[in-house]
Design a protein around this motif. Structure first.
Motif, PDB file in Angstrom:
ATOM      1  N   THR A  88     -41.533  13.380   4.702  1.00 19.80           N
ATOM      2  CA  THR A  88     -40.795  12.246   3.700  1.00 19.80           C
ATOM      3  C   THR A  88     -41.658  11.883   2.763  1.00 19.80           C
ATOM      4  OG1 THR A  88     -39.732  11.512   5.637  1.00 19.80           O
ATOM      5  CG2 THR A  88     -39.846   9.956   3.740  1.00 19.80           C
ATOM      6  N   GLN A  89     -43.145  11.759   2.767  1.00 21.83           N
ATOM      7  CA  GLN A  89     -44.312  11.305   1.745  1.00 21.83           C
ATOM      8  C   GLN A  89     -44.099  12.385   0.488  1.00 21.83           C
ATOM      9  OE1 GLN A  89     -47.607  10.630   4.045  1.00 21.83           O
ATOM     10  NE2 GLN A  89     -47.143   8.408   4.203  1.00 21.83           N
ATOM     11  N   ASN A  94     -38.532  11.800  13.176  1.00 23.48           N
ATOM     12  CA  ASN A  94     -40.126  11.413  13.352  1.00 23.48           C
ATOM     13  C   ASN A  94     -40.436  12.614  13.752  1.00 23.48           C
ATOM     14  OD1 ASN A  94     -42.216   9.723  13.117  1.00 23.48           O
ATOM     15  ND2 ASN A  94     -42.333   9.799  15.325  1.00 23.48           N
ATOM     16  N   GLN A 153     -44.088   3.445   6.617  1.00 25.25           N
ATOM     17  CA  GLN A 153     -45.150   4.282   6.288  1.00 25.25           C
ATOM     18  C   GLN A 153     -44.828   5.585   5.534  1.00 25.25           C
ATOM     19  OE1 GLN A 153     -47.421   5.135   9.940  1.00 25.25           O
ATOM     20  NE2 GLN A 153     -48.926   6.443   8.870  1.00 25.25           N
ATOM     21  N   ALA A 154     -43.693   6.057   6.094  1.00 26.99           N
ATOM     22  CA  ALA A 154     -43.210   7.239   5.445  1.00 26.99           C
ATOM     23  C   ALA A 154     -42.459   7.178   3.806  1.00 26.99           C
ATOM     24  CB  ALA A 154     -42.085   8.207   6.324  1.00 26.99           C
ATOM     25  N   TYR A 181     -33.809   3.168   8.236  1.00 29.81           N
ATOM     26  CA  TYR A 181     -34.225   3.867   9.465  1.00 29.81           C
ATOM     27  C   TYR A 181     -32.953   3.499  10.376  1.00 29.81           C
ATOM     28  CZ  TYR A 181     -35.332  -0.745  11.065  1.00 29.81           C
ATOM     29  OH  TYR A 181     -35.507  -2.047  11.531  1.00 29.81           O
ATOM     30  N   GLY A 199     -42.409  13.946  10.421  1.00 22.79           N
ATOM     31  CA  GLY A 199     -41.503  13.124   9.489  1.00 22.79           C
ATOM     32  C   GLY A 199     -42.084  12.349   8.609  1.00 22.79           C
ATOM     33  N   ILE A 200     -43.291  11.725   8.835  1.00 25.95           N
ATOM     34  CA  ILE A 200     -43.871  10.903   7.907  1.00 25.95           C
ATOM     35  C   ILE A 200     -44.608  11.601   6.505  1.00 25.95           C
ATOM     36  CG2 ILE A 200     -46.019   9.284   7.335  1.00 25.95           C
ATOM     37  CD1 ILE A 200     -45.630   7.955  10.255  1.00 25.95           C
ATOM     38  N   TYR A 208     -34.828   7.313   8.250  1.00 24.92           N
ATOM     39  CA  TYR A 208     -35.631   7.916   8.984  1.00 24.92           C
ATOM     40  C   TYR A 208     -35.031   7.691  10.752  1.00 24.92           C
ATOM     41  CZ  TYR A 208     -40.389   9.345  10.130  1.00 24.92           C
ATOM     42  OH  TYR A 208     -41.715   9.516  10.640  1.00 24.92           O
TER      43      TYR A 208
END
Length: 125
Positions: A69-70, A58, A98-99, A104, A65-66, A85
């Motif tokens: 990843t997106q 993260n 969210q990502a 996770y 991280g979000i 994650y």
């Protein structure tokens, strides 16, 4: 899984200890491990490797991280690679959703959990 080629995994974490422990354990199990301490130019980092799974921290510098990843999930060639994650945050499930990550793993995790999570996500992929 076909073992005629190396199973490639990419780990993004700014904690060198986590990277070295995870790399050591996974290499013992036949993985080809690639590690990065930041997620800058993430598509350029991941594209030449084309791993079967990515572990994403993260709090990875610089964008986190979000966003990292997106960014992967927006890339046509990379979006199908499952992302695990990981974070010590209590709201990790929310962050992972969210990502756009497939699953996770809460920190601190033990190595059996790590292996199980990777295997689970690969079976679903």
């Amino acid at each position: 899984m076909d073992n005629t080629y190396a199973k490639k995994i990419v780990i993004f974490d700014d904690d060198e200890d986590i990277l070295s422990i995870c790399a050591y354990i996974l290499e013992e199990q036949g993985w080809e491990v690639h590690t990065f301490t930041d997620c800058n130019n993430i598509t350029e980092k991941v594209s030449p490797i084309m791993p079967v799974v990515i572990l994403m921290d993260n709090w990875i510098p610089d964008v986190g991280g979000i966003v990292a990843t997106q960014t992967l999930k927006k890339d046509e060639n990379l979006k199908s690679i499952p992302v695990v994650y990981f974070s010590a945050n209590s709201d990790i499930q929310l962050l992972a959703d969210q990502a756009g990550a497939e699953t996770y793993l809460a920190k601190p995790f033990d190595l059996e959990e790590l292996e199980k999570t990777i295997n689970d996500v690969l079976q679903r992929a």
